[in-house]
Design a protein around this motif. Structure first.
Motif, PDB file in Angstrom:
ATOM      1  N   PRO A 121       0.915  -1.215  -0.044  1.00  0.00           N
ATOM      2  CA  PRO A 121      -0.167   0.042  -0.110  1.00  0.00           C
ATOM      3  C   PRO A 121       0.961   1.138  -0.155  1.00  0.00           C
ATOM      4  CG  PRO A 121      -0.151  -1.032   2.148  1.00  0.00           C
ATOM      5  CD  PRO A 121       0.599  -2.008   1.361  1.00  0.00           C
ATOM      6  N   THR A 122       0.482   2.217  -0.884  1.00  0.00           N
ATOM      7  CA  THR A 122       1.296   3.364  -1.248  1.00  0.00           C
ATOM      8  C   THR A 122       0.821   4.565  -1.239  1.00  0.00           C
ATOM      9  OG1 THR A 122       2.987   2.003  -2.500  1.00  0.00           O
ATOM     10  CG2 THR A 122       3.489   4.487  -2.663  1.00  0.00           C
ATOM     11  N   SER A 123      -0.477   4.552  -1.927  1.00  0.00           N
ATOM     12  CA  SER A 123      -1.252   6.026  -2.325  1.00  0.00           C
ATOM     13  C   SER A 123      -2.230   5.908  -0.891  1.00  0.00           C
ATOM     14  CB  SER A 123      -2.214   5.818  -3.137  1.00  0.00           C
ATOM     15  OG  SER A 123      -2.998   4.798  -3.351  1.00  0.00           O
ATOM     16  N   ASP A 124      -2.746   7.265  -0.738  1.00  0.00           N
ATOM     17  CA  ASP A 124      -3.630   7.446   0.441  1.00  0.00           C
ATOM     18  C   ASP A 124      -4.812   6.417   0.465  1.00  0.00           C
ATOM     19  OD1 ASP A 124      -1.981   9.418   1.350  1.00  0.00           O
ATOM     20  OD2 ASP A 124      -3.451  11.084   0.451  1.00  0.00           O
ATOM     21  N   ALA A 129      -7.280   1.779   2.687  1.00  0.00           N
ATOM     22  CA  ALA A 129      -7.908   0.263   2.720  1.00  0.00           C
ATOM     23  C   ALA A 129      -6.972  -0.800   3.433  1.00  0.00           C
ATOM     24  CB  ALA A 129      -7.827  -0.035   1.131  1.00  0.00           C
ATOM     25  N   TYR A 130      -5.889  -0.520   3.564  1.00  0.00           N
ATOM     26  CA  TYR A 130      -5.008  -1.425   4.133  1.00  0.00           C
ATOM     27  C   TYR A 130      -5.339  -1.299   5.778  1.00  0.00           C
ATOM     28  CZ  TYR A 130      -0.753  -4.187   6.088  1.00  0.00           C
ATOM     29  OH  TYR A 130      -0.226  -4.759   6.724  1.00  0.00           O
ATOM     30  N   ALA A 131      -5.602  -0.416   6.278  1.00  0.00           N
ATOM     31  CA  ALA A 131      -5.817  -0.035   7.469  1.00  0.00           C
ATOM     32  C   ALA A 131      -7.121  -0.757   8.032  1.00  0.00           C
ATOM     33  CB  ALA A 131      -5.864   1.358   7.815  1.00  0.00           C
ATOM     34  N   ASP A 139       0.493  -6.235   2.149  1.00  0.00           N
ATOM     35  CA  ASP A 139       0.278  -6.479   0.877  1.00  0.00           C
ATOM     36  C   ASP A 139      -1.209  -6.486   0.568  1.00  0.00           C
ATOM     37  OD1 ASP A 139       0.154  -7.729  -1.832  1.00  0.00           O
ATOM     38  OD2 ASP A 139       0.508  -9.561  -1.218  1.00  0.00           O
ATOM     39  N   ILE A 140      -1.531  -5.739  -0.432  1.00  0.00           N
ATOM     40  CA  ILE A 140      -3.205  -5.745  -0.823  1.00  0.00           C
ATOM     41  C   ILE A 140      -3.651  -6.311  -2.053  1.00  0.00           C
ATOM     42  CG2 ILE A 140      -3.468  -3.743   0.717  1.00  0.00           C
ATOM     43  CD1 ILE A 140      -3.271  -1.775  -1.791  1.00  0.00           C
ATOM     44  N   ASP A 141      -3.019  -7.037  -2.736  1.00  0.00           N
ATOM     45  CA  ASP A 141      -3.211  -7.748  -3.906  1.00  0.00           C
ATOM     46  C   ASP A 141      -4.825  -8.314  -3.929  1.00  0.00           C
ATOM     47  OD1 ASP A 141      -2.608 -10.005  -2.472  1.00  0.00           O
ATOM     48  OD2 ASP A 141      -1.270 -10.754  -3.933  1.00  0.00           O
ATOM     49  N   VAL A 142      -5.033  -8.885  -2.788  1.00  0.00           N
ATOM     50  CA  VAL A 142      -6.275  -9.538  -2.614  1.00  0.00           C
ATOM     51  C   VAL A 142      -7.495  -8.392  -2.711  1.00  0.00           C
ATOM     52  CG1 VAL A 142      -7.974 -10.896  -0.994  1.00  0.00           C
ATOM     53  CG2 VAL A 142      -5.608 -11.433  -1.337  1.00  0.00           C
ATOM     54  N   LEU A 143      -7.311  -7.199  -2.283  1.00  0.00           N
ATOM     55  CA  LEU A 143      -8.221  -6.190  -2.297  1.00  0.00           C
ATOM     56  C   LEU A 143      -8.631  -6.102  -3.665  1.00  0.00           C
ATOM     57  CD1 LEU A 143      -7.542  -3.870   0.657  1.00  0.00           C
ATOM     58  CD2 LEU A 143      -9.089  -6.052   0.598  1.00  0.00           C
ATOM     59  N   TYR A 144      -7.419  -6.032  -4.666  1.00  0.00           N
ATOM     60  CA  TYR A 144      -7.546  -5.559  -5.964  1.00  0.00           C
ATOM     61  C   TYR A 144      -8.342  -6.586  -6.826  1.00  0.00           C
ATOM     62  CZ  TYR A 144      -4.654  -1.480  -6.564  1.00  0.00           C
ATOM     63  OH  TYR A 144      -4.194   0.184  -6.376  1.00  0.00           O
ATOM     64  N   GLN A 145      -7.969  -7.942  -6.481  1.00  0.00           N
ATOM     65  CA  GLN A 145      -8.630  -9.012  -6.883  1.00  0.00           C
ATOM     66  C   GLN A 145     -10.220  -8.951  -6.565  1.00  0.00           C
ATOM     67  OE1 GLN A 145      -5.183 -11.959  -5.666  1.00  0.00           O
ATOM     68  NE2 GLN A 145      -7.165 -12.705  -5.357  1.00  0.00           N
ATOM     69  N   LEU A 174     -14.005  -1.949  -0.049  1.00  0.00           N
ATOM     70  CA  LEU A 174     -15.179  -0.774  -0.179  1.00  0.00           C
ATOM     71  C   LEU A 174     -14.293   0.558  -0.158  1.00  0.00           C
ATOM     72  CD1 LEU A 174     -18.390  -2.032   1.785  1.00  0.00           C
ATOM     73  CD2 LEU A 174     -18.054  -1.584  -0.603  1.00  0.00           C
ATOM     74  N   ALA A 175     -13.084   0.685   0.852  1.00  0.00           N
ATOM     75  CA  ALA A 175     -12.542   1.906   0.565  1.00  0.00           C
ATOM     76  C   ALA A 175     -11.322   1.882  -0.780  1.00  0.00           C
ATOM     77  CB  ALA A 175     -11.170   1.791   1.930  1.00  0.00           C
ATOM     78  N   LEU A 176     -11.022   0.845  -1.193  1.00  0.00           N
ATOM     79  CA  LEU A 176     -10.368   0.744  -2.548  1.00  0.00           C
ATOM     80  C   LEU A 176     -11.340   1.051  -3.610  1.00  0.00           C
ATOM     81  CD1 LEU A 176      -7.538   0.380  -3.683  1.00  0.00           C
ATOM     82  CD2 LEU A 176      -8.223  -1.865  -4.020  1.00  0.00           C
TER      83      LEU A 176
END
Length: 246
Positions: A121-124, A129-131, A139-145, A174-176
């Motif tokens: 996670p890099t952008s705001d 979303a990670y928080a 790692d947030i690849d699952v959220l993108y999936q 939902l945040a992403l």
């Protein structure tokens, strides 16, 4: 856990299946004006944007590149399945306002990350979303999936009781992608969740064997993985039935 993108915040999809004996695949690109063009191109995918940007998914730490459309943090590669036809390669641009619209138009039933490195996670919006996600692996690849998938039969939309971990994951998703076609259904699922913790053993797995995503599991010939087996993780078992990467 490659292909051409045209215009600001564009997402391109490339049919991974090729006809017998052919080395070419059909490339579909959606521009900002909504026009869709189809050309025969090699299966290699490249990224093109108004200013110079990295053509490959960045490794562990993404560095923002300023473009006319705002900061660009790299891309996330996905392999997505439609109800019929071959698997489709999808590239999502990582920006402060992630655009999944081209992927949503295909109504993919399932997406799996193909990016080898962690999506740190890099952008705001990614950090927010990670928080919320409850993840602890950076790692947030699952959220993108989940965001790229548009499946009415998704377990999270089935009315099943969500655990605390599942509720957190949906909140992160939902945040992403707050404008997901089924966002209202996901929000209702979260509101109706009791917040009860899932059984402790659900999150236990062999620390010496781990997989970034279900693609890695299948490539290793380990799918499906049952709870208690080496490599099992609840992150790979979205419906919480004890069987990951079914």
């Amino acid at each position: 856990m490659r292909r051409f993108i045209v215009g600001a915040a564009a997402v391109a999809v490339l049919a991974a299946g090729c006809s017998a004996g052919s080395g070419d695949a059909t490339e579909v690109a959606q521009s900002e004006s909504g026009e869709v063009s189809t050309t025969e191109e090699p299966t290699e995918i490249a990224s093109v944007s108004p200013s110079e940007t990295p053509s490959e998914t960045p490794s562990v730490e993404a560095v923002a590149v300023e473009t006319p459309e705002g900061p660009f943090y790299g891309t996330v590669g996905l392999a997505c399945d439609e109800s019929s036809g071959p698997s489709v390669k999808v590239v999502i641009e990582r920006r402060d306002d992630v655009d999944f619209s081209a992927a949503w138009a295909h109504e993919f039933e399932y997406c799996d990350a193909t990016t080898e490195d962690d999506v740190v996670p890099t952008s705001d919006v990614e950090l927010a979303a990670y928080a919320l996600s409850g993840y602890d692996d950076n790692d947030i690849d699952v959220l993108y999936q989940i965001c790229a998938t548009v499946d009415a039969s998704d377990y999270y939309l089935s009315g099943a009781e969500l655990s605390a971990g599942q509720t957190a994951e949906v909140n992160g998703m939902l945040a992403l992608c707050p404008d997901h076609p089924f966002a209202e259904g996901y929000r209702e699922a979260v509101e109706g969740a009791s917040g009860a913790d899932a059984p402790q053993e659900e999150d236990q797995f062999d620390a010496e064997v781990s997989y970034a995503n279900c693609t890695a599991v299948r490539e290793a010939g380990a799918a499906p993985i049952h709870r208690g087996d080496p490599g099992y993780s609840s992150k790979l078992d979205r419906d919480g039935d004890g069987i990951a990467c079914e």
